[in-house]
Scaffold this motif. Structure first.
Motif, PDB file in Angstrom:
ATOM      1  N   ASN A   1       0.602  -1.087  -0.127  1.00 36.93           N
ATOM      2  CA  ASN A   1      -0.147   0.219   0.275  1.00 36.93           C
ATOM      3  C   ASN A   1       0.958   1.135   0.100  1.00 36.93           C
ATOM      4  OD1 ASN A   1      -2.298  -1.474   0.129  1.00 36.93           O
ATOM      5  ND2 ASN A   1      -2.399  -1.501   2.231  1.00 36.93           N
TER       6      ASN A   1
ATOM      7  N   SER B   1       2.617   1.588  -3.254  1.00 33.86           N
ATOM      8  CA  SER B   1       1.356   2.028  -4.548  1.00 33.86           C
ATOM      9  C   SER B   1       1.473   3.406  -4.409  1.00 33.86           C
ATOM     10  CB  SER B   1      -0.018   1.480  -4.313  1.00 33.86           C
ATOM     11  OG  SER B   1      -0.729   1.468  -5.055  1.00 33.86           O
TER      12      SER B   1
ATOM     13  N   PHE C   1      -4.827   1.570  -9.127  1.00 30.97           N
ATOM     14  CA  PHE C   1      -4.417   1.373  -7.790  1.00 30.97           C
ATOM     15  C   PHE C   1      -4.254  -0.038  -7.401  1.00 30.97           C
ATOM     16  CE2 PHE C   1      -5.956   5.478  -6.998  1.00 30.97           C
ATOM     17  CZ  PHE C   1      -5.031   5.990  -5.961  1.00 30.97           C
TER      18      PHE C   1
ATOM     19  N   CYS D   1      -3.737  -2.368  -4.403  1.00 22.67           N
ATOM     20  CA  CYS D   1      -3.985  -2.292  -2.836  1.00 22.67           C
ATOM     21  C   CYS D   1      -4.032  -3.854  -2.133  1.00 22.67           C
ATOM     22  CB  CYS D   1      -5.329  -1.639  -2.484  1.00 22.67           C
ATOM     23  SG  CYS D   1      -6.739  -2.316  -3.607  1.00 22.67           S
TER      24      CYS D   1
ATOM     25  N   CYS E   1      -4.281  -6.472   1.522  1.00 24.93           N
ATOM     26  CA  CYS E   1      -4.859  -6.799   2.929  1.00 24.93           C
ATOM     27  C   CYS E   1      -4.530  -8.130   3.396  1.00 24.93           C
ATOM     28  CB  CYS E   1      -6.245  -6.382   2.894  1.00 24.93           C
ATOM     29  SG  CYS E   1      -7.301  -6.408   4.590  1.00 24.93           S
TER      30      CYS E   1
ATOM     31  N   ALA F   1      -7.517  -2.420  -7.948  1.00 22.34           N
ATOM     32  CA  ALA F   1      -8.890  -1.634  -7.220  1.00 22.34           C
ATOM     33  C   ALA F   1     -10.082  -1.636  -8.082  1.00 22.34           C
ATOM     34  CB  ALA F   1      -8.620  -0.195  -6.732  1.00 22.34           C
TER      35      ALA F   1
ATOM     36  N   CYS G   1      -9.277  -5.454   0.769  1.00 21.30           N
ATOM     37  CA  CYS G   1      -8.469  -4.924  -0.356  1.00 21.30           C
ATOM     38  C   CYS G   1      -9.558  -3.631  -0.846  1.00 21.30           C
ATOM     39  CB  CYS G   1      -8.198  -5.495  -1.350  1.00 21.30           C
ATOM     40  SG  CYS G   1      -6.941  -6.625  -1.006  1.00 21.30           S
TER      41      CYS G   1
ATOM     42  N   ILE H   1      -9.378  -0.832   1.530  1.00 22.03           N
ATOM     43  CA  ILE H   1      -8.079   0.134   1.599  1.00 22.03           C
ATOM     44  C   ILE H   1      -7.935   0.890   0.350  1.00 22.03           C
ATOM     45  CG2 ILE H   1      -5.750  -0.424   0.983  1.00 22.03           C
ATOM     46  CD1 ILE H   1      -6.212  -1.007   3.840  1.00 22.03           C
ATOM     47  N   ALA H   2      -8.489   0.356  -0.804  1.00 24.37           N
ATOM     48  CA  ALA H   2      -8.652   1.217  -1.951  1.00 24.37           C
ATOM     49  C   ALA H   2      -9.188   2.448  -1.936  1.00 24.37           C
ATOM     50  CB  ALA H   2      -9.181   0.204  -3.066  1.00 24.37           C
TER      51      ALA H   2
ATOM     52  N   LEU I   1      -6.802   4.718   0.040  1.00 19.78           N
ATOM     53  CA  LEU I   1      -5.650   5.169  -0.677  1.00 19.78           C
ATOM     54  C   LEU I   1      -6.167   6.237  -1.827  1.00 19.78           C
ATOM     55  CD1 LEU I   1      -3.707   1.893  -1.680  1.00 19.78           C
ATOM     56  CD2 LEU I   1      -3.499   3.241   0.406  1.00 19.78           C
TER      57      LEU I   1
END
Length: 247
Positions: free
Chosen positions: A139, A142, A155, A157, A159, A189, A219, A222-223, A226
């Motif tokens: 992450n 990225s 992106f 990402c 996890c 993503a 994920c 998280i995306a 981000l």
């Protein structure tokens, strides 16, 4: 770890989170002026610094490709990152493994064919370690790649997830890493395409689908974060430069 109840009868973990809940995530881009791109990333108590240089002329002529750029990744842990104050020798097995996982991930994520006969260097260092290291490194890297302006498919990402009492839990911390089989996933993503799956310890096939499903959801969560960090960074730079937001 004997004696620890990783998931209470109320469904709470040791740090108070629910099974599908992420740790607090924070990030900043452009934190290191000497690099083409950089990012500082926190996920819970795991803290990571990532820097990117390139694309540039390859340092090793044997790595020159007429069709695509070469991605060079190096992972390290600061000597003060854990309670054990021991220096990891450069190129130890674990560091080499993580470096290779990073390389595999970004070779599948960067549009390398747009930059033939060049090299991209990605350096990632753990400043403080509390589990989920590989995911946090991906992450952070990225965001640093995006900060460097290097074209990507999307992106990327990542996890981590593990199994406690047959329940998949997301974003595993250091204590929870001993609870069961650990899977780290990295995806693109928008498409959800998996670019990396790494598993530690054995896992019964009956549980694989639930872990991958939970990891994919993590994920995507998280995306979203981000994307917000990157958007906020760009908006801030526009404001500093005095460019009207609608231009």
């Amino acid at each position: 770890m004997a004696g620890l109840e990783f998931l209470s009868p109320e469904g709470l973990r040791l740090d108070g989170r629910r099974a599908g809940e992420l740790r607090k995530v924070q990030a900043r881009l452009s934190v290191f002026e000497a690099a083409d791109g950089s990012a500082y990333y926190e996920q819970g108590n795991t803290k990571v610094l990532a820097t990117v240089n390139g694309p540039h002329e390859p340092t090793n002529r044997s790595r020159v490709s007429n069709s695509a750029a070469f991605v060079n990744c190096e992972f390290s842990m600061a000597t003060f990152s854990t309670n054990e104050r021991r220096r990891r020798p450069k190129g130890d097995r674990r560091s080499t493994e993580v470096s290779q996982f990073l390389q595999d991930t970004f070779e599948a994520s960067i549009l390398l064919e747009l930059m033939p006969r060049s090299q991209i260097d990605i350096y990632v260092q753990i400043l403080q370690a509390d589990g989920g290291h590989l995911a946090a490194c991906i992450n952070a890297a990225s965001l640093a790649v995006i900060d460097a302006g290097i074209p990507m498919k999307d992106f990327v990402c990542a996890c981590s997830t593990t199994l406690v009492n047959d329940i998949a839990i997301l974003d595993v911390n250091h204590l929870e890493e001993s609870a069961g089989p650990l899977i780290t996933m990295a995806v693109l993503a928008r498409s959800g395409s998996i670019v990396l799956t790494q598993m530690e310890k054995r896992l019964h096939m009956d549980h694989l689908h639930s872990l991958l499903e939970a990891g994919a959801k993590g994920c995507q969560d998280i995306a979203t974060l981000l994307q917000d960090f990157a958007r906020s960074h760009v908006t801030g730079r526009i404001a500093v430069q005095g460019v009207p937001h609608n231009q």
